[in-house]
Design a protein around this motif. Structure first.
Motif, PDB file in Angstrom:
ATOM      1  N   ASP A  87      30.870  29.647  42.536  1.00  0.00           N
ATOM      2  CA  ASP A  87      30.304  30.975  42.591  1.00  0.00           C
ATOM      3  C   ASP A  87      30.027  31.041  44.100  1.00  0.00           C
ATOM      4  O   ASP A  87      28.826  30.624  44.653  1.00  0.00           O
ATOM      5  CB  ASP A  87      29.185  31.395  41.645  1.00  0.00           C
ATOM      6  CG  ASP A  87      28.546  32.938  41.616  1.00  0.00           C
ATOM      7  OD1 ASP A  87      29.285  33.541  42.698  1.00  0.00           O
ATOM      8  OD2 ASP A  87      27.873  33.297  40.869  1.00  0.00           O
TER       9      ASP A  87
ATOM     10  N   CYS B  89      34.739  32.146  42.129  1.00  0.00           N
ATOM     11  CA  CYS B  89      34.148  33.673  41.707  1.00  0.00           C
ATOM     12  C   CYS B  89      33.701  34.160  43.147  1.00  0.00           C
ATOM     13  O   CYS B  89      32.734  33.440  43.825  1.00  0.00           O
ATOM     14  CB  CYS B  89      33.170  33.621  40.686  1.00  0.00           C
ATOM     15  SG  CYS B  89      32.037  35.204  40.526  1.00  0.00           S
TER      16      CYS B  89
ATOM     17  N   CYS C  21      33.410  35.993  35.646  1.00  0.00           N
ATOM     18  CA  CYS C  21      34.153  36.422  36.876  1.00  0.00           C
ATOM     19  C   CYS C  21      35.130  35.461  37.302  1.00  0.00           C
ATOM     20  O   CYS C  21      36.256  35.945  37.495  1.00  0.00           O
ATOM     21  CB  CYS C  21      32.840  36.285  38.119  1.00  0.00           C
ATOM     22  SG  CYS C  21      33.360  36.498  39.832  1.00  0.00           S
ATOM     23  N   ALA C  22      34.943  34.174  37.186  1.00  0.00           N
ATOM     24  CA  ALA C  22      35.954  33.069  37.381  1.00  0.00           C
ATOM     25  C   ALA C  22      37.053  33.285  36.565  1.00  0.00           C
ATOM     26  O   ALA C  22      38.416  33.104  36.620  1.00  0.00           O
ATOM     27  CB  ALA C  22      35.439  31.666  37.612  1.00  0.00           C
TER      28      ALA C  22
END
Length: 499
Positions: free
Chosen positions: A151, A361, A218-219
């Motif tokens: 992230d 992400c 998100c990823a």
């Protein structure tokens, strides 16, 4: 409802070139969607049929006839090989100066790096696998749990193991379980009318992942946009319900470290192929075609056309007369996606060779980074760009694209990461002979476009390509399988190559 992700340890094969394959995640489309019962219902309702079970019929084109095959990618090669086996005389023509189409292997960086198609999807069911083995082309089994989820959105990088984040059953079960009702509404809608749902995958995504771990979702979203080669808000919900179990976030995949283009070239051995030959116009009437090319006219009794969706939508080649309205309507409901790559070669490795993947992400460009060093190759990192990121890089200079990705990799891998000494940036949207990477179903698609486009036109024109395989789309084996289908339509069901 079948669980989306579960552990899989499996001895795929015992070939010396292809070592024992172990994958921690089995993420196939059936598990991803709605379980085997719903998958069988969807497949049967769409009229999907296996090539192996198709019954023989009378030839649509007289045996021994000359058949023009437009395109030297996997679809064209598959069609030509099967036609030659059935006693026809196929001629492949391609505008490029190489065989392979969107399979393009670059070999100037110390190892083979595929700039287009790179994987054999689908495990043992992939019909290209036995050919890769016969041609002794090396591959590396992909372990999608071997890496980290990164992230990049904050001042401090957030890190988690892939097997514990994107592979977590609790996370992925949200999408799989939530899809049941979406699938049911779609199926009921198809019983009432033939229109699409008009809904995007993003609409379902927001509902399914409400409250899920943010960085993991998100990823995973970035990985899915790379898979579909488009932003989720443009992808039709129907995309998840098309096919015969093709893998979505797959396992038992093989990264073709020996090069996908090499596989295509090997399969094209002994075929009549003319490169650097642009088909500008195809005039046809039942039982006869005349191709007006940059190298003169070519006469044949039928044609297999494997041009990309992007080219066909621009009437390239120009067909006279044009395709029937049914075919043009189906074609216009499809779209070309973009999956670009940034390949960075470094003077030496400063990172963990055992780590295969980074799922990002918050990256400006890449959603996934592949470590070629873990596959026994050179010190190369490849950023995969899907969705809007792939479009953004089309308008960037090489220096900017390389600089952005390298800066992010230094944040992740450490300040001792040297400057890359070579780089490649792909821009498939600007490729004049594909106008994109591969097809996707945009919002408004119905999910039956491949079935319509696979119908022969006056027993003279036969369309093939990754978008026109009734068992899925977007992969090299879909293109190959569509070529075999076109050949079978022409011959009426002659012998097939291994599939």
């Amino acid at each position: 409802m079948a669980r989306l992700a579960h552990r899989l340890t499996r001895d795929i094969d015992r070939q010396p070139l292809h070592p024992r394959e172990v994958s921690p995640l089995e993420l196939n489309r059936r598990h991803f969607l709605y379980g085997s019962v719903a998958a069988m219902a969807a497949a049967s309702s769409l009229g999907t049929a296996s090539l192996k079970s198709a019954s023989a019929s009378a030839p649509r084109v007289a045996p021994g006839a000359r058949v023009l095959v437009i395109g030297a990618g996997f679809a064209g090669i598959g069609a030509a090989r099967a036609l030659a086996l059935d006693g026809y005389t196929p001629l492949i023509v391609d505008a490029r100066d190489r065989i392979g189409g969107r399979a393009w292997s670059h070999t100037d960086l110390g190892t083979s790096v595929d700039l287009g198609a790179a994987w054999l999807h689908g495990g043992d069911d992939n019909p290209l696998k036995p050919h890769a083995q016969q041609l002794q082309i090396p591959w590396h089994p992909a372990d999608y749990g071997n890496g980290r989820r990164i992230d990049l959105r904050g001042d401090v990088i957030g890190v988690a193991e892939l097997a514990d984040s994107m592979g977590a059953p609790a996370l992925q079960a949200r999408l799989a379980d939530g899809l049941f009702w979406a699938w049911l509404r779609w199926r009921l809608g198809r019983l009432v009318n033939a229109s699409g749902s008009g809904r995007s995958l993003a609409e379902h995504w927001e509902v399914a992942f409400a409250g899920a771990p943010d960085a993991d979702a998100c990823a995973l979203r970035g990985a899915m946009e790379s898979y579909f080669a488009a932003p989720l808000d443009e992808i039709a919900l129907e995309s998840l319900f098309v096919g015969e179990g093709d893998e979505l976030l797959p396992s038992t995949e093989r990264l073709m470290t020996g090069g996908m283009q090499r596989l295509a070239e090997g399969l094209a051995t002994n075929l009549d192929v003319r490169l650097d030959t642009i088909v500008e116009r195809l005039e046809w009437s039942p039982g006869r075609v005349t191709a007006i090319t940059t190298d003169g006219e070519i006469e044949a009794e039928a044609a297999v056309i494997t041009a990309s969706v992007g080219l066909l939508q621009q009437s390239r080649p120009q067909l006279s007369p044009a395709l029937p309205d049914t075919h043009r309507s189906a074609l216009n409901r499809l779209a070309m996606g973009l999956l670009n790559k940034i390949v960075l070669r470094y003077p030496h490795r400063t990172w963990d060779d055992g780590e295969e993947y980074l799922a990002l992400c918050g990256s400006r460009l890449a959603s996934v980074v592949i470590n070629y060093g873990s596959h026994g190759g050179a010190p190369i990192l490849v950023g995969m760009l899907g969705g809007q990121r792939a479009r953004d890089v089309e308008g960037m200079s090489n220096d900017k694209a390389v600089g952005l990705l390298h800066a992010e990799l230094r944040r992740i891998l450490g300040a001792n990461l040297p400057e890359p000494d070579a780089a490649i940036v792909t821009r498939w949207g600007q490729d004049p002979w594909s106008l994109g990477s591969y097809s996707f179903l945009p919002v408004g698609a119905r999910g039956n476009e491949a079935q319509t486009l696979a119908e022969p036109v006056a027993d003279t024109l036969f369309l093939a390509g990754e978008a026109i395989d009734t068992g899925g789309y977007g992969a090299a084996h879909n293109a190959w399988r569509s070529g075999l289908r076109a050949a079978r339509q022409i011959s009426g069901g002659g012998p097939l190559l291994p599939s």
